[in-house]
Design an enzyme around this catalytic site. Structure first.
Site, mmCIF file in Angstrom:
data_model
loop_
_atom_site.group_PDB
_atom_site.id
_atom_site.type_symbol
_atom_site.label_atom_id
_atom_site.label_comp_id
_atom_site.label_asym_id
_atom_site.label_seq_id
_atom_site.Cartn_x
_atom_site.Cartn_y
_atom_site.Cartn_z
ATOM 1 C CB CYS A 18 -2.139 1.627 17.323
ATOM 2 S SG CYS A 18 -3.411 2.261 18.426
ATOM 3 C CB SER A 56 -0.881 0.008 1.248
ATOM 4 O OG SER A 56 -0.074 0.172 2.400
ATOM 5 C CG PHE A 67 1.908 1.046 8.633
ATOM 6 C CD1 PHE A 67 2.022 1.932 9.687
ATOM 7 C CD2 PHE A 67 3.014 0.268 8.304
ATOM 8 C CE1 PHE A 67 3.205 2.060 10.407
ATOM 9 C CE2 PHE A 67 4.201 0.379 9.010
ATOM 10 C CZ PHE A 67 4.302 1.290 10.057
HETATM 11 N N1 NAI Z 1 -7.879 2.720 18.119
HETATM 12 C C1 NAI Z 1 -7.678 1.422 18.096
HETATM 13 O O1 NAI Z 1 -8.094 0.739 17.151
HETATM 14 C C2 NAI Z 1 -6.957 0.723 19.198
HETATM 15 C C3 NAI Z 1 -6.394 1.424 20.247
HETATM 16 N N2 NAI Z 1 -5.751 0.766 21.263
HETATM 17 C C4 NAI Z 1 -5.211 1.494 22.405
HETATM 18 O O2 NAI Z 1 -6.318 1.880 23.235
HETATM 19 C C5 NAI Z 1 -6.056 3.143 23.865
HETATM 20 C C6 NAI Z 1 -7.172 4.114 23.539
HETATM 21 O O3 NAI Z 1 -7.208 4.314 22.147
HETATM 22 P P1 NAI Z 1 -8.451 5.022 21.442
HETATM 23 O O4 NAI Z 1 -9.719 4.498 21.997
HETATM 24 O O5 NAI Z 1 -8.192 4.909 19.985
HETATM 25 O O6 NAI Z 1 -8.232 6.531 21.926
HETATM 26 P P2 NAI Z 1 -9.248 7.749 21.835
HETATM 27 O O7 NAI Z 1 -8.434 8.973 21.781
HETATM 28 O O8 NAI Z 1 -10.266 7.483 20.755
HETATM 29 O O9 NAI Z 1 -10.037 7.690 23.229
HETATM 30 C C7 NAI Z 1 -9.467 7.950 24.449
HETATM 31 C C8 NAI Z 1 -10.472 8.744 25.279
HETATM 32 O O10 NAI Z 1 -9.959 8.861 26.604
HETATM 33 C C9 NAI Z 1 -10.420 10.095 27.136
HETATM 34 N N3 NAI Z 1 -9.620 10.474 28.305
HETATM 35 C C10 NAI Z 1 -8.306 10.809 28.367
HETATM 36 N N4 NAI Z 1 -7.945 11.062 29.627
HETATM 37 C C11 NAI Z 1 -9.046 10.881 30.402
HETATM 38 C C12 NAI Z 1 -9.291 10.992 31.787
HETATM 39 N N5 NAI Z 1 -8.331 11.305 32.651
HETATM 40 N N6 NAI Z 1 -10.545 10.750 32.224
HETATM 41 C C13 NAI Z 1 -11.526 10.413 31.362
HETATM 42 N N7 NAI Z 1 -11.353 10.296 30.051
HETATM 43 C C14 NAI Z 1 -10.123 10.516 29.556
HETATM 44 C C15 NAI Z 1 -10.263 11.042 25.975
HETATM 45 O O11 NAI Z 1 -11.058 12.197 26.151
HETATM 46 C C16 NAI Z 1 -10.715 10.160 24.792
HETATM 47 O O12 NAI Z 1 -12.080 10.339 24.484
HETATM 48 C C17 NAI Z 1 -4.667 3.579 23.366
HETATM 49 O O13 NAI Z 1 -3.714 3.179 24.299
HETATM 50 C C18 NAI Z 1 -4.494 2.783 22.074
HETATM 51 O O14 NAI Z 1 -3.138 2.524 21.803
HETATM 52 C C19 NAI Z 1 -5.660 -0.596 21.273
HETATM 53 C C20 NAI Z 1 -6.211 -1.339 20.271
HETATM 54 C C21 NAI Z 1 -6.919 -0.747 19.155
HETATM 55 O O1 UGA Z 2 -3.500 -1.471 18.425
HETATM 56 C C1 UGA Z 2 -4.231 -1.076 17.547
HETATM 57 O O2 UGA Z 2 -4.633 0.067 17.438
HETATM 58 C C2 UGA Z 2 -4.677 -1.997 16.458
HETATM 59 O O3 UGA Z 2 -3.817 -1.721 15.329
HETATM 60 C C3 UGA Z 2 -4.159 -2.448 14.159
HETATM 61 O O4 UGA Z 2 -5.490 -2.141 13.750
HETATM 62 P P1 UGA Z 2 -5.848 -0.827 12.896
HETATM 63 O O5 UGA Z 2 -4.720 0.137 12.938
HETATM 64 O O6 UGA Z 2 -7.170 -0.378 13.380
HETATM 65 O O7 UGA Z 2 -6.063 -1.361 11.408
HETATM 66 P P2 UGA Z 2 -5.224 -2.382 10.487
HETATM 67 O O8 UGA Z 2 -6.191 -3.198 9.752
HETATM 68 O O9 UGA Z 2 -4.185 -3.082 11.231
HETATM 69 O O10 UGA Z 2 -4.538 -1.396 9.446
HETATM 70 C C4 UGA Z 2 -3.495 -0.519 9.818
HETATM 71 C C5 UGA Z 2 -2.921 0.128 8.585
HETATM 72 O O11 UGA Z 2 -2.182 -0.819 7.816
HETATM 73 C C6 UGA Z 2 -2.632 -0.807 6.477
HETATM 74 N N1 UGA Z 2 -2.486 -2.173 5.914
HETATM 75 C C7 UGA Z 2 -3.030 -3.239 6.556
HETATM 76 C C8 UGA Z 2 -2.873 -4.512 6.066
HETATM 77 C C9 UGA Z 2 -2.128 -4.722 4.896
HETATM 78 O O12 UGA Z 2 -1.940 -5.860 4.395
HETATM 79 N N2 UGA Z 2 -1.589 -3.647 4.273
HETATM 80 C C10 UGA Z 2 -1.740 -2.368 4.753
HETATM 81 O O13 UGA Z 2 -1.210 -1.405 4.169
HETATM 82 C C11 UGA Z 2 -4.068 -0.344 6.553
HETATM 83 O O14 UGA Z 2 -4.519 0.181 5.338
HETATM 84 C C12 UGA Z 2 -3.966 0.712 7.636
HETATM 85 O O15 UGA Z 2 -3.515 1.926 7.114
HETATM 86 C C13 UGA Z 2 -4.086 -3.942 14.447
HETATM 87 O O16 UGA Z 2 -4.495 -4.667 13.281
HETATM 88 C C14 UGA Z 2 -4.982 -4.314 15.620
HETATM 89 O O17 UGA Z 2 -4.830 -5.684 15.926
HETATM 90 C C15 UGA Z 2 -4.586 -3.474 16.831
HETATM 91 O O18 UGA Z 2 -5.453 -3.738 17.904
#
Ligand code: NAI
Ligand code: UGA
Length: 465
Positions: free
Chosen positions: A279, A272, A275
């Site tokens: 995260c 692509s 990425f």
């Molecule tokens: N976005 C994803 O797909 C994934 C994220 N993670 C991890 O999960 C964690 C959260 O990520 P997101 O949900 O994407 O973040 P986000 O930024 O969407 O949400 C975090 C929320 O926490 C709130 N917040 C911060 N400090 C606070 C406090 N002291 N009290 C109450 N609320 C508070 C913020 O206002 C915000 O709405 C990160 O560590 C990230 O690395 C893990 C897996 C997937």
């Molecule tokens: O910790 C996190 O936040 C998450 O990060 C990724 O999830 P996410 O970033 O939501 O989406 P992905 O599907 O992993 O894609 C990440 C990026 O890689 C790119 N990608 C993915 C797969 C691929 O084969 N090639 C590629 O360029 C996607 O387009 C995108 O920009 C991981 O897949 C999750 O398991 C993890 O929980």
């Protein structure tokens, strides 16, 4: 610490907290789940009666929220009350890369986590299980324990690590049928009891054998390892894409060929434009920082290369557009199809589109963006955040439109930045009639039917072909 969890609090109503807790509430109707956040707008949006206004777009999410909200799932800004009432508290706040001080640009900023811990310590009157849901550096639980155990009020806290592996765009499916759930905790009696208590919540819908228990450090480090491996696969295939472009090999054919080796597997081999997402970069950089902090320079360098290659891939894509536009894009209209970092999400954090646009802005291009789910203000905010071009210049040069056909009028080139399915279904003959000739399409996701487009009259440039 009782096994029977009746009340859960989740601090952080974001991309992880919202969907994760909604599914836990759906599958555990006997448990009250309170999601709290300091962001009032976010909570208002989660409570909006119009389910299309939820702050996060995820396929299937609104149906789960509709079924649970105000029954056993509640959204509020009253953090103290939710903490006080909870048997189990998930911390799901953001852990972005530090933008200041020691570790700037690499280390995870743990200030939001620490604030949560201090608030939990201050408010709690009964024993609680505190669950790290956010992605955290290995040994963060030690710091949390330090804060929570120094209150002197006799309240006991058991800390668990339960990292989330959902991917955006497929969050609900990933939560409903996860490959595994990981729970790390102390191997003491109370630690094991806490792990089992959390496990039983997941066992409401996930087979027990998929709920893995480890020590707390393995769990914390597994999450960074998983993201580093996934990001590394993309950088590896993208590295091969460059070589393909030089040698007439086809990166998609290579991905198919190597993916059939069961030791390699077919997933995550899609080359692509690079990425994105909140995260991968953050977590790999964090790993680099952790390795360095233990003096492991070779390990740090190894993982740093994953990020360098990704930066190179984004830059290369922009350079290709410039090169094939007779080496100048100044004053030319480049239509962007897609801005989100991947399809089926409105999330744009670290999206490759932002960096490609920024590079083209350096060359004074005019950019017309169409994305089915991303708002105009989000796109401007993403570019302004980089601080490389003035707000005035961005708003003059970048236009955001609400349909693809508007975007392509008199465009010098079309660039595919996100793999939205609808792009494949467009009437490309009609698009051809609207763009300037020669008609160039830069497919940064290798999703279009090249033969069909070439027959229509387009020049199609792919990644790794
Ligand atoms: N976005 C994803 O797909 C994934 C994220 N993670 C991890 O999960 C964690 C959260 O990520 P997101 O949900 O994407 O973040 P986000 O930024 O969407 O949400 C975090 C929320 O926490 C709130 N917040 C911060 N400090 C606070 C406090 N002291 N009290 C109450 N609320 C508070 C913020 O206002 C915000 O709405 C990160 O560590 C990230 O690395 C893990 C897996 C997937
Ligand atoms: O910790 C996190 O936040 C998450 O990060 C990724 O999830 P996410 O970033 O939501 O989406 P992905 O599907 O992993 O894609 C990440 C990026 O890689 C790119 N990608 C993915 C797969 C691929 O084969 N090639 C590629 O360029 C996607 O387009 C995108 O920009 C991981 O897949 C999750 O398991 C993890 O929980």
């Amino acid at each position: 610490m009782g096994k029977d969890i009746k009340n859960i609090c989740c601090i952080g109503a974001g991309y992880v907290g919202g969907p994760t807790m909604a599914v836990i509430a759906l599958k555990n109707p006997q448990i009250q789940v309170n999601i709290v956040d300091i962001n009032e707008q976010r909570i208002t949006d989660w409570n909006d009666t119009d389910l299309d206004k939820l702050p996060i777009y995820e396929p299937g999410l609104k149906e789960v929220v509709e079924e649970t909200r105000n029954k056993n799932l509640f959204f509020s800004t009253d953090v103290d009350t939710a903490i006080d009432n909870a048997d189990m508290i998930f911390i799901s706040v953001n852990t972005p890369t530090k933008t200041y001080g020691k570790g700037k640009g690499q280390a995870a900023d743990l200030k939001y986590i620490e604030l949560c811990a201090r608030q939990i310590a201050r408010v709690s009157k009964t024993d609680k299980i505190v669950v790290e849901k956010s992605t955290l550096p290995v040994r963060t639980a030690e710091a949390l324990q330090g804060i929570l155990s120094s209150t002197g009020n006799g309240v006991k806290f058991e800390i668990l690590s339960n990292p989330e592996f959902l991917a955006e765009g497929t969050a609900i499916d990933d939560l409903l049928i996860p490959d595994r759930v990981l729970i790390g905790g102390n191997n003491t009696v109370s630690g094991k009891e806490a792990k089992n208590a959390l496990s039983s919540i997941y066992e409401a819908w996930i087979p027990k054998e998929r709920v893995l228990q480890t020590n707390v450090w393995s769990s914390e480090l597994s999450k960074l390892t998983a993201n580093a491996f996934l990001a590394q696969r993309i950088s590896s295939i993208n590295a091969m894409s460059v070589l393909c472009e030089e040698t007439e090999a086809d990166v998609d054919e290579i991905a198919r060929a190597i993916g059939m080796d069961s030791r390699i597997g077919p997933k995550f081999l899609k080359s692509s434009v690079g990425f994105g997402g909140s995260c991968f970069q953050k977590d790999v950089l964090n790993l680099v920082y952790i390795a360095k902090s233990y003096g492991l320079d070779e390990v740090a360098e190894y993982w740093d290369q994953v990020i360098k290659l990704n930066d190179y891939q984004k830059r290369r894509f922009a350079d290709k557009i410039i090169k094939e536009s007779y080496n100048t894009v100044s004053g030319k209209k480049i239509a962007f199809f897609g801005w989100a970092f991947k399809k089926d999400t409105n999330d744009t954090r670290e999206s490759a589109a932002i960096y490609v646009a920024d590079h083209l802005l350096d060359e004074q291009a005019d950019i017309i963006v169409y994305d089915p789910k991303v708002s105009e203000e989000r796109i401007y905010a993403d570019l302004e955040y980089l601080n490389t071009h003035s707000s005035e210049e961005i708003r003059n040069r970048v236009k955001v439109v609400s349909s693809h056909s508007e975007a392509v009028n008199n465009a010098h080139a079309i660039a595919i930045l996100t793999e939205w399915d609808e792009f494949k279904a467009y009437n490309w003959k009609e698009i051809y009639s609207k763009v300037l000739k020669p008609a160039n399409v830069f497919d940064g996701r290798n999703i279009l039917d090249k033969e069909k487009l070439v027959n229509v009259g387009f020049n199609v440039y792919n990644i790794g072909k």
